[in-house]
Write an enzyme that holds these catalytic residues in place. Structure first.
Site, PDB file in Angstrom:
ATOM      1  CG  HIS A 198      41.723  20.692  72.860  1.00 50.81           C
ATOM      2  ND1 HIS A 198      42.653  20.937  71.894  1.00 50.81           N
ATOM      3  CD2 HIS A 198      41.690  19.355  73.027  1.00 50.81           C
ATOM      4  CE1 HIS A 198      43.145  19.785  71.481  1.00 50.81           C
ATOM      5  NE2 HIS A 198      42.587  18.813  72.156  1.00 50.81           N
TER       6      HIS A 198
HETATM    7  N1  UDP Z   1      38.003  20.545  64.540  1.00 50.23           N
HETATM    8  C1  UDP Z   1      36.723  20.763  64.030  1.00 50.23           C
HETATM    9  N2  UDP Z   1      36.005  21.828  64.483  1.00 50.23           N
HETATM   10  C2  UDP Z   1      36.480  22.692  65.417  1.00 50.23           C
HETATM   11  C3  UDP Z   1      37.784  22.480  65.931  1.00 50.23           C
HETATM   12  C4  UDP Z   1      38.518  21.388  65.470  1.00 50.23           C
HETATM   13  O1  UDP Z   1      36.271  20.005  63.183  1.00 50.23           O
HETATM   14  O2  UDP Z   1      35.756  23.641  65.782  1.00 50.23           O
HETATM   15  C5  UDP Z   1      38.744  19.343  64.085  1.00 50.23           C
HETATM   16  C6  UDP Z   1      40.136  19.597  63.566  1.00 50.23           C
HETATM   17  O3  UDP Z   1      40.125  19.815  62.190  1.00 50.23           O
HETATM   18  C7  UDP Z   1      40.882  18.317  63.931  1.00 50.23           C
HETATM   19  C8  UDP Z   1      40.170  17.838  65.148  1.00 50.23           C
HETATM   20  O4  UDP Z   1      38.918  18.505  65.201  1.00 50.23           O
HETATM   21  O5  UDP Z   1      40.758  17.323  62.938  1.00 50.23           O
HETATM   22  C9  UDP Z   1      41.029  18.162  66.349  1.00 50.23           C
HETATM   23  O6  UDP Z   1      40.404  17.785  67.451  1.00 50.23           O
HETATM   24  P1  UDP Z   1      40.961  18.132  68.874  1.00 50.23           P
HETATM   25  O7  UDP Z   1      41.572  19.506  68.813  1.00 50.23           O
HETATM   26  O8  UDP Z   1      39.841  17.870  69.781  1.00 50.23           O
HETATM   27  O9  UDP Z   1      42.044  17.003  69.133  1.00 50.23           O
HETATM   28  P2  UDP Z   1      43.569  16.680  68.823  1.00 50.23           P
HETATM   29  O10 UDP Z   1      43.837  16.799  67.355  1.00 50.23           O
HETATM   30  O11 UDP Z   1      44.404  17.619  69.620  1.00 50.23           O
HETATM   31  O12 UDP Z   1      43.729  15.287  69.302  1.00 50.23           O
END
Ligand code: UDP
Length: 356
Positions: A198
């Site tokens: 993403h």
């Molecule tokens: N996550 C979730 N469902 C999904 C994909 C990711 O619950 O289908 C959770 C994952 O476990 C993590 C968070 O969302 O805790 C990550 O979010 P994102 O990838 O948007 O952001 P980042 O961690 O890169 O800031």
């Protein structure tokens, strides 16, 4: 003590839930402000139920817009709110548009500012997240660092005051959700790879996004990819949506408990998310990071995470190797939320209320 948490996106809900729970348990008065940066049910409402996060006291309704507009709208709506509530502290989490807006609004209203996940650095200044981290750490009065690398990064930038080593609050969220997970999904019968993609650096560049999906498609095991709305939008814009669905198994984003179950049961995970790298390490799942750098370097040093970039051949090779690796026992070091609340109490000089 009134502590006002500003959140707006999925990873912030994950981080805020244990802190708000701990503040309430310690007899304080937590307030929750949702900027509305993530506003669809799959990325927002579902998380509140699953994480037992109280409904927001204020919803700013910022919605989809270019980043600058989201920041401007959130600051404009937060400033009168913070001025009227006059909290003992404003708490921001991570590295998003909402984090930056919360920090600017706190500074504009002279509200003491604390930053959860202070000191994380990828050393990639092109990432909007990296710029937000640096700015917010320098604006904050209290910096709550999750790792020793984060402490060292703050020190290297001359940020030496108001720094506390508290641990990673995502571990508390993982422990809480895994302990209450009823395990609704059947155990997998054959190995699969979980993937998430993403980050703007990959999704905004048609060639990089194609490269990542091509690398994943060549992996022998099936690849399941819960697709972030941003990635789905970009694939449609590049006219690549049908092609992508032929490369990997695209599914809608799933709730947190379901995601952690998918992650724990996967033979390996391939991701460009920061949070998922960390969660994979806690759950013992080998991780391949679809970037050239990470802000969680200790996961690489510990041999739990490999940086594979966005070239298809390197991704396929790294994921195949990860799949062949045995998974480790889960190891979830909890206690960061309690350490964060204790650090805020000490910083604000509050008398800790009696808890009956
Ligand atoms: N996550 C979730 N469902 C999904 C994909 C990711 O619950 O289908 C959770 C994952 O476990 C993590 C968070 O969302 O805790 C990550 O979010 P994102 O990838 O948007 O952001 P980042 O961690 O890169 O800031």
């Amino acid at each position: 003590m009134n502590v006002c948490s500003v959140v707006g996106v999925r990873p912030e809900f994950v981080m805020a839930a244990p802190v708000i729970d701990e503040l309430a348990a310690a007899g304080h008065d937590p307030t929750l402000v949702h900027t509305g940066q993530h506003h669809d049910d799959a990325l927002s409402a579902a998380f509140f139920d699953e994480l037992s996060l109280p409904q927001p006291d204020h919803h700013l309704g910022v919605g989809s817009a270019p980043r600058g507009e989201q920041i401007a709208r959130a600051v404009e709506r937060l400033v009168p709110l913070l001025a009227a509530r006059d909290p003992d502290a404003t708490l921001v989490y991570g590295d998003t548009t909402s984090t930056l807006a919360g920090a600017i609004a706190a500074v504009a209203t002279d509200t003491p500012l604390a930053h959860v996940e202070a000191g994380l650095r990828s050393a990639d200044w092109r990432m909007p997240e990296e710029r937000a981290r640096v700015v917010v750490d320098h604006l904050a009065d209290l910096r709550l660092a999750p790792t020793s690398d984060a402490l060292a990064a703050l020190d290297a930038e001359g940020v030496t005051g108001g720094v506390r080593d508290v641990g990673d609050v995502r571990a508390d969220a993982v422990a809480a959700v895994r302990s209450s997970d009823p395990g609704g999904l059947p155990a997998p019968t054959s190995p699969y790879v979980l993937a998430t993609v993403h980050r703007a650096a990959t999704t905004d560049d048609a060639a990089a996004l194609r490269g990542v999906l091509t690398g994943l498609a060549r992996v022998a095991a099936p690849v399941v990819l819960p697709i972030h709305p941003r990635t789905a939008d970009r694939l449609r814009a590049f006219d690549d949506a049908d092609w992508a669905a032929e490369q990997v198994r695209l599914i809608d984003p799933v709730g947190y408990a379901e995601f952690l179950t998918l992650l724990a049961d996967a033979a390996a995970v391939a991701t460009d998310s920061g949070g998922v790298q960390r969660e994979a390490a806690y759950l013992g799942t080998p991780c391949v990071t679809l970037r050239d750098q990470t802000e969680w370097r200790e996961t690489v040093r510990d041999g739990r995470n490999v940086l594979a970039g966005t070239e298809p051949d390197e991704i396929t090779a790294a994921v195949e190797e990860a799949v062949a690796e045995p998974s480790r026992e889960p190891d979830v070091p909890t206690g960061a939320a309690a350490a964060i609340v204790a650090a805020i109490e000490e910083w604000r000089g509050v008398e800790v209320p009696e808890v009956s």
